[in-house]
Design an enzyme around this catalytic site. Structure first.
Site, PDB file in Angstrom:
ATOM      1  N   TRP A   4      -4.701   7.864   9.392  1.00 26.63           N
ATOM      2  CA  TRP A   4      -5.672   7.286  10.334  1.00 26.63           C
ATOM      3  C   TRP A   4      -7.049   7.972  10.209  1.00 26.63           C
ATOM      4  O   TRP A   4      -7.610   8.455  11.208  1.00 26.63           O
ATOM      5  CB  TRP A   4      -5.166   7.437  11.773  1.00 26.63           C
ATOM      6  CG  TRP A   4      -3.860   6.763  12.084  1.00 26.63           C
ATOM      7  CD1 TRP A   4      -2.877   6.375  11.216  1.00 26.63           C
ATOM      8  CD2 TRP A   4      -3.375   6.408  13.392  1.00 26.63           C
ATOM      9  NE1 TRP A   4      -1.826   5.825  11.897  1.00 26.63           N
ATOM     10  CE2 TRP A   4      -2.100   5.827  13.235  1.00 26.63           C
ATOM     11  CE3 TRP A   4      -3.886   6.549  14.673  1.00 26.63           C
ATOM     12  CZ2 TRP A   4      -1.346   5.377  14.314  1.00 26.63           C
ATOM     13  CZ3 TRP A   4      -3.125   6.093  15.758  1.00 26.63           C
ATOM     14  CH2 TRP A   4      -1.882   5.511  15.566  1.00 26.63           C
ATOM     15  N   TYR A  13       0.847  -1.199   0.000  1.00 26.89           N
ATOM     16  CA  TYR A  13       0.000   0.000   0.000  1.00 26.89           C
ATOM     17  C   TYR A  13       0.883   1.251   0.000  1.00 26.89           C
ATOM     18  O   TYR A  13       0.709   2.149  -0.832  1.00 26.89           O
ATOM     19  CB  TYR A  13      -0.922  -0.019   1.231  1.00 26.89           C
ATOM     20  CG  TYR A  13      -1.696   1.268   1.441  1.00 26.89           C
ATOM     21  CD1 TYR A  13      -2.750   1.628   0.602  1.00 26.89           C
ATOM     22  CD2 TYR A  13      -1.376   2.138   2.494  1.00 26.89           C
ATOM     23  CE1 TYR A  13      -3.453   2.813   0.800  1.00 26.89           C
ATOM     24  CE2 TYR A  13      -2.076   3.318   2.698  1.00 26.89           C
ATOM     25  CZ  TYR A  13      -3.110   3.650   1.846  1.00 26.89           C
ATOM     26  OH  TYR A  13      -3.799   4.825   2.038  1.00 26.89           O
TER      27      TYR A  13
HETATM   28  N1  LIG Z   1      -8.502   5.972   5.432  1.00 27.61           N
HETATM   29  C1  LIG Z   1      -7.325   6.271   5.957  1.00 27.61           C
HETATM   30  O1  LIG Z   1      -7.039   5.962   7.128  1.00 27.61           O
HETATM   31  C2  LIG Z   1      -6.299   6.999   5.135  1.00 27.61           C
HETATM   32  C3  LIG Z   1      -5.064   7.282   5.727  1.00 27.61           C
HETATM   33  C4  LIG Z   1      -4.094   7.948   4.950  1.00 27.61           C
HETATM   34  C5  LIG Z   1      -4.381   8.298   3.652  1.00 27.61           C
HETATM   35  N2  LIG Z   1      -5.586   7.998   3.102  1.00 27.61           N
HETATM   36  C6  LIG Z   1      -5.835   8.361   1.707  1.00 27.61           C
HETATM   37  O2  LIG Z   1      -6.905   9.282   1.674  1.00 27.61           O
HETATM   38  C7  LIG Z   1      -7.677   9.084   0.480  1.00 27.61           C
HETATM   39  C8  LIG Z   1      -9.155   8.929   0.833  1.00 27.61           C
HETATM   40  O3  LIG Z   1      -9.284   7.816   1.698  1.00 27.61           O
HETATM   41  P1  LIG Z   1     -10.697   7.341   2.258  1.00 27.61           P
HETATM   42  O4  LIG Z   1     -10.507   7.054   3.695  1.00 27.61           O
HETATM   43  O5  LIG Z   1     -11.784   8.263   1.808  1.00 27.61           O
HETATM   44  O6  LIG Z   1     -10.793   5.954   1.470  1.00 27.61           O
HETATM   45  P2  LIG Z   1     -12.070   4.993   1.275  1.00 27.61           P
HETATM   46  O7  LIG Z   1     -13.134   5.344   2.246  1.00 27.61           O
HETATM   47  O8  LIG Z   1     -11.524   3.606   1.217  1.00 27.61           O
HETATM   48  O9  LIG Z   1     -12.588   5.428  -0.174  1.00 27.61           O
HETATM   49  C9  LIG Z   1     -11.888   5.129  -1.334  1.00 27.61           C
HETATM   50  C10 LIG Z   1     -12.885   5.078  -2.457  1.00 27.61           C
HETATM   51  O10 LIG Z   1     -12.185   4.819  -3.680  1.00 27.61           O
HETATM   52  C11 LIG Z   1     -13.047   4.039  -4.475  1.00 27.61           C
HETATM   53  N3  LIG Z   1     -12.304   3.347  -5.536  1.00 27.61           N
HETATM   54  C12 LIG Z   1     -11.543   2.235  -5.448  1.00 27.61           C
HETATM   55  N4  LIG Z   1     -11.057   1.925  -6.646  1.00 27.61           N
HETATM   56  C13 LIG Z   1     -11.512   2.857  -7.530  1.00 27.61           C
HETATM   57  C14 LIG Z   1     -11.363   3.085  -8.915  1.00 27.61           C
HETATM   58  N5  LIG Z   1     -10.628   2.264  -9.682  1.00 27.61           N
HETATM   59  N6  LIG Z   1     -11.976   4.157  -9.478  1.00 27.61           N
HETATM   60  C15 LIG Z   1     -12.731   4.984  -8.729  1.00 27.61           C
HETATM   61  N7  LIG Z   1     -12.934   4.824  -7.412  1.00 27.61           N
HETATM   62  C16 LIG Z   1     -12.323   3.768  -6.814  1.00 27.61           C
HETATM   63  C17 LIG Z   1     -13.709   3.080  -3.515  1.00 27.61           C
HETATM   64  O11 LIG Z   1     -14.914   2.598  -4.052  1.00 27.61           O
HETATM   65  P3  LIG Z   1     -15.313   1.040  -3.935  1.00 27.61           P
HETATM   66  O12 LIG Z   1     -15.227   0.716  -2.466  1.00 27.61           O
HETATM   67  O13 LIG Z   1     -16.678   1.017  -4.509  1.00 27.61           O
HETATM   68  O14 LIG Z   1     -14.291   0.297  -4.752  1.00 27.61           O
HETATM   69  C18 LIG Z   1     -13.938   3.976  -2.298  1.00 27.61           C
HETATM   70  O15 LIG Z   1     -15.231   4.538  -2.301  1.00 27.61           O
HETATM   71  C19 LIG Z   1      -7.032   7.905  -0.237  1.00 27.61           C
HETATM   72  O16 LIG Z   1      -6.126   8.383  -1.189  1.00 27.61           O
HETATM   73  C20 LIG Z   1      -6.266   7.193   0.859  1.00 27.61           C
HETATM   74  O17 LIG Z   1      -5.153   6.467   0.342  1.00 27.61           O
HETATM   75  C21 LIG Z   1      -6.554   7.366   3.820  1.00 27.61           C
END
Ligand SMILES: NC(=O)c1ccc[n+]([C@@H]2O[C@H](COP(=O)([O-])OP(=O)(O)OC[C@H]3O[C@@H](n4cnc5c(N)ncnc54)[C@H](OP(=O)(O)O)[C@@H]3O)[C@@H](O)[C@H]2O)c1
Length: 289
Positions: free
Chosen positions: A151, A125
């Site tokens: 987080w 990741y």
């Molecule tokens: N969550 C954390 O703790 C965290 C920490 C550090 C950084 N980040 C970063 O912050 C950002 C937002 O995170 P988040 O927490 O909002 O993540 P999330 O809740 O997992 O949402 C990610 C979304 O991306 C969608 N997705 C996956 N593959 C895709 C594709 N090929 N085309 C279009 N959409 C797609 C997923 O839809 P489906 O589920 O329908 O596939 C999901 O709705 C990301 O870049 C993540 O890496 C998150």
């Protein structure tokens, strides 16, 4: 009127951006089913149809442990997708905001990571998210805004807060690692920061998390306390600290991943909120929702 296209519209951050977008914005958040960021044809159709001023890419492969056994899928979504989006935005003169993670660092430092500290990810990741950053910078350089966070949680979607609430209700005791330290971040606050960044046209690499420092154990204890205080749980199992070594996971995680946010907070003129205060606000929302 500013037109903004958000990818990953049904994720935590995509959802919070929709809730917090100002009235002066026309924001379109497209879920995965409506825009697959690995599909160049779908990207072109979305950009040419909506003609946004900005694209915010919140779409990602975020299953940290599963990525170890699905590296190709993680690469496609976290590297090739952002590369295609950045290319399409560069060709059309559209501003591009991309999200990244504290997991680009190895956690060997003992002071907060600055945006220009050398990354060294420990997991598939983390490696794919770093390669995604690099792909975006190759295409847009300093014109892109890349925001690393950590987080994240929200009332919408899957996250540690909701998992803990379930475990605290169902298990006799909840064991949580106490030797991984970082900062919990409410996605609502992150959404407000991104909106401010776009309003101010801030670019480059920024760090945004809530303020303060915690281990996952501290975070779990705070969730338990607030759940009882707010009446989300009538009884809650005790939380016990354990070592990472006693909770093996497929992906290695940094032991220390606190991010230094000072420059980005100053650029936004936003001081940030302590993670405990944010957690309280989010759990109050859970009570009412
Ligand atoms: N969550 C954390 O703790 C965290 C920490 C550090 C950084 N980040 C970063 O912050 C950002 C937002 O995170 P988040 O927490 O909002 O993540 P999330 O809740 O997992 O949402 C990610 C979304 O991306 C969608 N997705 C996956 N593959 C895709 C594709 N090929 N085309 C279009 N959409 C797609 C997923 O839809 P489906 O589920 O329908 O596939 C999901 O709705 C990301 O870049 C993540 O890496 C998150």
């Amino acid at each position: 009127m500013r037109t903004v296209l958000v990818t990953g519209g049904n994720g935590q951050l995509g959802w919070e951006l929709q809730r917090h977008a100002p009235d002066t914005w026309s924001l379109q958040a497209l879920p995965h089913a409506a825009l697959d960021i690995t599909d160049a044809g779908q990207i072109a159709a979305a950009l040419d149809g909506l003609r946004p001023d900005w694209v915010v890419n919140t779409a990602a492969y975020t299953a940290v442990d599963r990525a170890e056994s699905e590296p190709r899928q993680a690469q496609a979504i976290n590297v090739e997708g952002p590369a295609r989006l950045a290319e399409a935005c560069a060709a059309r003169g559209i501003g591009f905001v991309h999200l990244s993670t504290d997991f680009v660092f190895d956690g060997r430092q003992s002071r907060p990571y600055r945006p220009d500290d050398p990354p060294n990810p420990l997991s598939v990741y983390g490696r794919t998210k770093l390669a995604g950053e690099q792909a975006v910078r190759e295409r847009l350089g300093d014109d892109a805004l890349i925001v690393r966070t950590s987080w994240a949680y929200s009332v919408h979607g899957h996250n540690f807060v909701k998992t803990m609430l379930r475990c605290l209700a169902e298990r006799p005791q909840v064991d949580v690692v106490c030797d991984q330290v970082g900062t919990p971040t409410w996605a609502a606050g992150l959404a407000r920061a991104l909106i401010r960044a776009i309003e101010r046209d801030v670019r480059g690499i920024g760090h945004w998390t809530d303020n303060g420092v915690a281990s996952w154990y501290d975070f779990a204890v705070a969730i338990r306390e607030l759940a009882l205080q707010l009446g989300l749980l009538r009884e809650a199992a005790p939380v016990a600290p354990i070592a990472t070594a006693d909770y093996p996971t497929p992906a290695r995680r940094p032991a220390y991943s606190v991010l230094d946010k000072r420059d980005f907070q100053a650029a936004l003129d936003l001081p940030g909120v302590h993670w405990r205060e944010s957690l309280h606000s989010m759990m109050q929302e859970l009570c009412h929702g």
